[in-house]
Design a protein around this motif. Structure first.
Motif, PDB file in Angstrom:
ATOM      1  N   ARG A  73       3.795   8.345   4.910  1.00 15.01           N
ATOM      2  CA  ARG A  73       3.098   7.722   3.768  1.00 15.01           C
ATOM      3  C   ARG A  73       4.334   6.966   3.010  1.00 15.01           C
ATOM      4  O   ARG A  73       5.376   7.527   2.715  1.00 15.01           O
ATOM      5  N   THR A  96      -1.142   4.284  -0.903  1.00 15.35           N
ATOM      6  CA  THR A  96      -2.007   5.318  -0.724  1.00 15.35           C
ATOM      7  C   THR A  96      -2.135   6.012   0.457  1.00 15.35           C
ATOM      8  O   THR A  96      -1.196   5.790   1.324  1.00 15.35           O
ATOM      9  N   ASP A 129       1.089  -1.297   0.165  1.00 17.73           N
ATOM     10  CA  ASP A 129      -0.007  -0.161   0.257  1.00 17.73           C
ATOM     11  C   ASP A 129       0.897   1.104  -0.097  1.00 17.73           C
ATOM     12  O   ASP A 129       1.752   1.388   0.925  1.00 17.73           O
TER      13      ASP A 129
END
Length: 372
Positions: free
Chosen positions: A199, A187, A185
């Protein structure tokens, strides 16, 4: 989705248990056997830990850490007999504290670990979205306060992808064959609220962080074996393609067994063993072998555990951990455990005392109530 929207979504998800529990109290007992669609069901696992690294060959590593660990909310929205939506949130310490400064409930963050769509057709189950592909089980069920410390390194989690699982019964037990293809991931859901862990990006590299469905895992899990009550096993293989700047693709194989045996006078004896081998572990020019061996005894509300873990890297050397723990499960569902661990990591010997308090709540509006 911005961070404010994510905060609202997380708040709504954590509010679901209250409404669901209230609705569940108003339903007849048989409602769980004949679901009324749509329904909401799930469970909330709470865990509080205090780890005191009280002695180390490196005195600057000594400190106390009081924190939340793996507080998870798992929610299923049953739409029809076939289709459902799964949501998972985790509230835990998302950044490691820096000794020697003590840490009291610091670096706690909330993130969404699961959001997927599921279709169950006969013996088949199909999944699409952010989920946790099957690979091993020592990271989840190894006994003791510190029993899962090393196996958690190779847990597959927080990936986007597709999965299919087929469950079949034979004269030799119940078995599930699962195949998943996925990528890490990157996102906004790779971030966290309250304390932002940051992030993830493709440029970070790491095996499986490719943005493409060029990673996969194939696993076989079995249980309910005739003449072997309480026995279960897992076998698996995974391929994680090299990410940006990595040395090469990671390939891993795993095998694990576990068994609980009633030995009389209300005593249950449990054993677990799991071995995993990885080439180019994490995408680096290094091979790794993980070994977890554990035993447990339980009598009534009392339980005790002894577990050993070895983490061997071809280049970086070998770490090992031995832990012993004991605990008591209260009628209210709370469990209090105390453990001691001796660890040799990075050439340094450490000794840690740990205390863990856990509690599980489950709920449903009309569907089956998940097991705690």
């Amino acid at each position: 989705m911005n961070r404010n929207a994510l905060l609202i979504a997380a708040g709504l998800a954590f509010a679901l248990p209250t409404a669901a529990l209230a609705a569940d109290d108003a339903k007849p007992a048989q409602a769980a056997e004949t679901p009324n669609y749509p329904y909401i069901a799930g469970k909330l696992n709470l865990e509080f830990d205090n780890d005191w690294l009280f002695h180390s060959q490196d005195p600057s590593a000594e400190f106390n850490n009081l924190y939340l660990s793996s507080n998870t909310l798992e929610v299923k929205l049953g739409l029809t007999q076939v289709f459902s939506v799964n949501l998972g949130l985790t509230l835990e310490q998302v950044k490691d504290p820096i000794p020697p400064k003590d840490c009291t409930m610091c670096n706690i963050g909330l993130y969404m670990d699961t959001i997927d769509f599921q279709a169950d057709v006969g013996n088949w189950s199909f999944t699409a979205g952010k989920h946790e592909p099957a690979f091993g089980f020592a990271w989840d069920i190894a006994p003791g306060v510190f029993g899962t410390n090393y196996a958690e390194d190779y847990e597959l989690s927080e990936v986007w992808g597709l999965g299919a699982a087929y469950t079949f019964n034979t004269d030799f037990g119940k078995h599930t064959l699962a195949v998943n293809t996925f990528f890490a991931d990157t996102t906004v859901l790779s971030e966290s609220l309250f304390t932002n862990r940051g992030r993830a990006h493709l440029a970070d590299g790491g095996a499986g962080n490719t943005g493409r469905l060029d990673n996969f895992a194939v696993t076989l899990f079995g249980e309910e074996i005739p003449n072997l009550p309480g026995f279960k096993y897992n076998l698996g293989y995974r391929h994680l393609s090299a990410g940006s700047g990595d040395y090469g693709d990671e390939n891993g194989v795993i095998a694990g067994v576990a068994k609980d045996t009633e030995i009389g006078d209300g005593v249950t004896f449990g054993v677990l063993g799991e071995v995993a081998y990885f080439s180019n572990y994490g995408g680096a020019d290094d091979n790794a072998v993980y070994t977890t061996l554990g035993t447990s005894l339980k009598r009534g509300p009392w339980h005790g555990e002894l577990t050993g873990e070895i983490r061997h890297f071809q280049v970086e050397g070998t770490d090992h951990l031995v832990q012993v723990s004991a605990g008591y499960g209260f009628e209210s569902g709370y469990d209090l455990s105390v453990g001691y661990a001796f660890e040799h990591v990075g050439g340094i010997d450490n000794q840690t005392l740990g205390v863990r308090l856990t509690k599980c709540f489950n709920f449903t509006t009309s569907g089956p109530k998940p097991e705690c």
